[in-house]
Scaffold this motif. Structure first.
Motif, PDB file in Angstrom:
ATOM      1  N   GLU A 284      52.929  33.857  39.518  1.00  0.00           N
ATOM      2  CA  GLU A 284      53.695  32.623  39.502  1.00  0.00           C
ATOM      3  C   GLU A 284      54.232  32.362  38.096  1.00  0.00           C
ATOM      4  O   GLU A 284      53.532  32.574  37.106  1.00  0.00           O
TER       5      GLU A 284
ATOM      6  N   ARG B 268      47.021  32.710  34.562  1.00  0.00           N
ATOM      7  CA  ARG B 268      47.761  32.134  35.682  1.00  0.00           C
ATOM      8  C   ARG B 268      48.986  32.975  36.004  1.00  0.00           C
ATOM      9  O   ARG B 268      49.302  33.239  37.166  1.00  0.00           O
TER      10      ARG B 268
ATOM     11  N   THR C 143      39.362  42.641  40.142  1.00  0.00           N
ATOM     12  CA  THR C 143      40.094  42.540  38.876  1.00  0.00           C
ATOM     13  C   THR C 143      39.131  42.013  37.822  1.00  0.00           C
ATOM     14  O   THR C 143      38.624  40.906  37.946  1.00  0.00           O
TER      15      THR C 143
ATOM     16  N   ALA D 172      43.900  29.940  39.517  1.00  0.00           N
ATOM     17  CA  ALA D 172      45.008  30.223  40.425  1.00  0.00           C
ATOM     18  C   ALA D 172      44.529  30.671  41.798  1.00  0.00           C
ATOM     19  O   ALA D 172      45.091  30.271  42.823  1.00  0.00           O
ATOM     20  N   THR D 173      43.493  31.509  41.836  1.00  0.00           N
ATOM     21  CA  THR D 173      43.041  32.084  43.099  1.00  0.00           C
ATOM     22  C   THR D 173      42.048  31.198  43.832  1.00  0.00           C
ATOM     23  O   THR D 173      41.866  31.338  45.045  1.00  0.00           O
TER      24      THR D 173
ATOM     25  N   GLY E  91      38.925  31.418  43.405  1.00  0.00           N
ATOM     26  CA  GLY E  91      37.686  32.175  43.504  1.00  0.00           C
ATOM     27  C   GLY E  91      37.116  32.462  42.139  1.00  0.00           C
ATOM     28  O   GLY E  91      37.642  32.018  41.114  1.00  0.00           O
TER      29      GLY E  91
ATOM     30  N   ALA F 276      35.996  34.850  38.811  1.00  0.00           N
ATOM     31  CA  ALA F 276      36.547  35.973  38.055  1.00  0.00           C
ATOM     32  C   ALA F 276      35.434  36.557  37.207  1.00  0.00           C
ATOM     33  O   ALA F 276      34.547  35.826  36.735  1.00  0.00           O
TER      34      ALA F 276
ATOM     35  N   HIS G  83      43.131  33.061  35.853  1.00  0.00           N
ATOM     36  CA  HIS G  83      43.186  33.793  37.114  1.00  0.00           C
ATOM     37  C   HIS G  83      42.308  33.107  38.161  1.00  0.00           C
ATOM     38  O   HIS G  83      42.726  32.947  39.330  1.00  0.00           O
ATOM     39  N   ALA G  84      41.110  32.680  37.773  1.00  0.00           N
ATOM     40  CA  ALA G  84      40.198  32.015  38.717  1.00  0.00           C
ATOM     41  C   ALA G  84      40.781  30.695  39.209  1.00  0.00           C
ATOM     42  O   ALA G  84      40.672  30.350  40.391  1.00  0.00           O
TER      43      ALA G  84
ATOM     44  N   THR H 147      48.883  36.198  38.199  1.00  0.00           N
ATOM     45  CA  THR H 147      48.853  36.103  39.657  1.00  0.00           C
ATOM     46  C   THR H 147      50.254  36.095  40.245  1.00  0.00           C
ATOM     47  O   THR H 147      50.413  36.047  41.465  1.00  0.00           O
TER      48      THR H 147
END
Length: 519
Positions: free
Chosen positions: A410, A405, A19, A60-61, A63, A65, A57-58, A408
């Motif tokens: 949520e 966020r 992504t 949340a995951t 990992g 991005a 996003h990073a 993802t």
């Protein structure tokens, strides 16, 4: 022939970077053509929003991005957000287009001068490879650097004709990044905690970053330590409804020293010693207080002005420390009393609005500087990854991070000031296009109240450039495709908030100015 582009995408696929986030331009066209199956491109309408959405996003995951920017201009637009990612230790791989290599000596249109220098010092690693064939290997190195503690953004500039050049495969490698210090150093901390009269823990965002909430709670309960949140953290690090939790330290040296003075041993975990916003004189901690500092950042350890710093990743360090501390029979510190919410009456106050969010069952992303204390009073965070704000203070972070966020899956509630909302308002478009489960609550006091409050703190009672009358935030939201409503009365708020929880949705809530001073 295998091309740079093909190998680059192979490296991304192996790393789970399927992504991408960005705002494209002409120097990225060859990279983006024939978009491969299994990859997704999340478009933002401005580069700072792209970086913020990627960061959300990073976070949340857990990992990295990848965010794609457009040459020097795009990187320039994004630098405020890159600064935030650097200070908040978010692992981003920033890839920027560059003009064709053969054109660079003539300073072409859209060419970037010294591209690797431009984003420094707010990236951990920065490079434009000397050869096209080295681009995929540089990406692999950048990923490893971004994910090595302390995590943070990295930067790779790629001339646009490199993508069609030949390149060989990049071997897969793994780096295990958790580390801890010598046993002797942790024994010193454990002995101090075991023999302390009244220990305290200062919990920083590194606890949340490293997934160490359980270890932090276990340590505080074992030694019966009072727990304070570090000044100006980017994340919550301890359950704020726990009886040991004492509140947030303000970013003022004299106030921090005063609040920690009753404690003879203070252990700072995953935070600097300390982050200040308002100047004051005096010691870092009171005389007679022993200060210890556990974190993975050697720079933070080097500039810490007091105590003993111990380099360790947080979860590994706390796990080892838990084997050394002894259960204490000392009395637990008194539980703090939480201020009651203001009544839901007219005129609306931020306290009354925020009290309606308790208990917080969604992720809370906050960028409302003049109401930050009220947020912490009325909306306790009780779980890991449940709260994100800007630890650096550069505005425009909250709204796009909230979008990232929410992407993802949520439900996210973003509480933002009217002034803050406008820095990256175009992030709403991405939320609308992706149908992100996002509720944006604008606490609208018609001005830059945080600036005015800090002015009053130092005796400046009248300032130009702090009033924001007649903003039509609902029209802006509608223009980006997000339903919105304005609330100006207490009677209308509960029903409006219920509608807003079926987002994406923006609620423009008019509240009184705080009238008080920050900190």
């Amino acid at each position: 022939m295998t091309t740079v582009r093909e190998v680059f995408f192979d490296v991304c696929r192996d790393a789970g970077l399927t992504t991408w986030f960005g705002n494209p331009g002409s120097t990225e066209l060859r990279m983006l053509r024939d978009w491969p199956d299994g990859f997704e491109y999340v478009l933002a309408l401005q580069e700072a929003s792209a970086v913020g959405i990627a960061a959300g996003h990073a976070i949340a995951t857990g990992g990295p991005a990848l965010v794609s920017l457009h040459s020097a201009g795009g990187v320039g637009h994004a630098l405020g957000a890159i600064f935030n990612a650097h200070r908040d230790r978010v692992p981003l791989v920033v890839v920027a287009g560059q003009q064709t290599r053969a054109m660079l000596p003539t300073r072409p249109f859209l060419g970037a001068d010294e591209p690797a220098t431009f984003p420094r010092p707010y990236v951990k690693w920065s490079r434009q490879p000397e050869r096209a064939a080295d681009v995929p290997a540089a990406l692999a190195e950048a990923l490893r650097v971004a994910m090595t503690p302390p995590r943070g953004p990295v930067f790779l500039s790629v001339p646009e004709d490199d993508w069609d050049r030949p390149a060989g495969p990049v071997p897969r490698r793994f780096v295990h990044t958790a580390f801890t210090t010598s046993p002797g150093a942790l024994h010193e901390v454990a002995e101090a905690l075991n023999t302390a009269r009244a220990p305290a823990v200062v919990a920083g965002p590194g606890i949340d970053e490293d997934g160490a909430w359980d270890q932090a709670v276990a340590l505080a309960e074992t030694v019966r330590a009072a727990v304070w949140a570090a000044p100006m953290p980017s994340r919550a690090a301890f359950p704020e409804d726990h009886p040991l939790f004492q509140g947030y330290l303000p970013p003022v040296r004299s106030s921090v020293a005063s609040l920690l003075a009753p404690h003879d041993v203070v252990l700072v975990i995953g935070a600097p010693v300390f982050t200040y916003h308002v100047h004051s004189e005096g010691p870092i901690v009171a005389d007679g207080t022993r200060l210890f500092h556990l974190d993975c950042d050697p720079a933070a350890a080097a500039w810490a002005a007091a105590g003993t710093s111990i380099l360790t990743t947080v979860r590994a360090g706390l796990t080892a420390l838990l084997d050394l501390v002894e259960p204490s029979s000392r009395p637990a510190p008194p539980a703090r009393s939480r201020p009651p919410a203001a009544p839901l009456t007219d005129p609306l106050t931020a306290s009354a609005v925020l009290a309606l969010l308790h208990p917080m069952e969604s992720v809370l992303v906050e960028e409302a500087p003049s109401h930050k204390d009220t947020v912490h009073e009325q909306v306790p965070i009780t779980r890991p990854l449940g709260y994100v704000t800007t630890g650096s203070g550069a505005l425009g972070w909250g709204l796009p991070v909230a979008v990232g966020r929410a992407l993802t899956g949520e439900r996210v509630i973003c509480v933002v000031g009217d002034g803050s909302s406008l820095y990256s308002i175009q992030a709403l478009w991405t939320a609308a296009q992706r149908r992100a489960p996002l509720t944006v609550i604008v606490l609208n006091n018609r001005g830059y109240e945080a600036v005015a409050s800090l002015g009053r703190r130092i005796g400046i009672t009248s300032l130009p450039g702090v009033a924001l009358p007649e903003l039509d935030l609902t029209s802006l939201a509608h223009g980006f495709g997000v339903p919105a409503a304005r609330v100006t009365s207490a009677a209308a708020l509960p029903a409006a908030l219920k509608r807003a929880l079926d987002g994406p949705y923006l609620l423009d809530v008019h509240v009184t100015t705080s009238g008080g001073s920050l900190y």
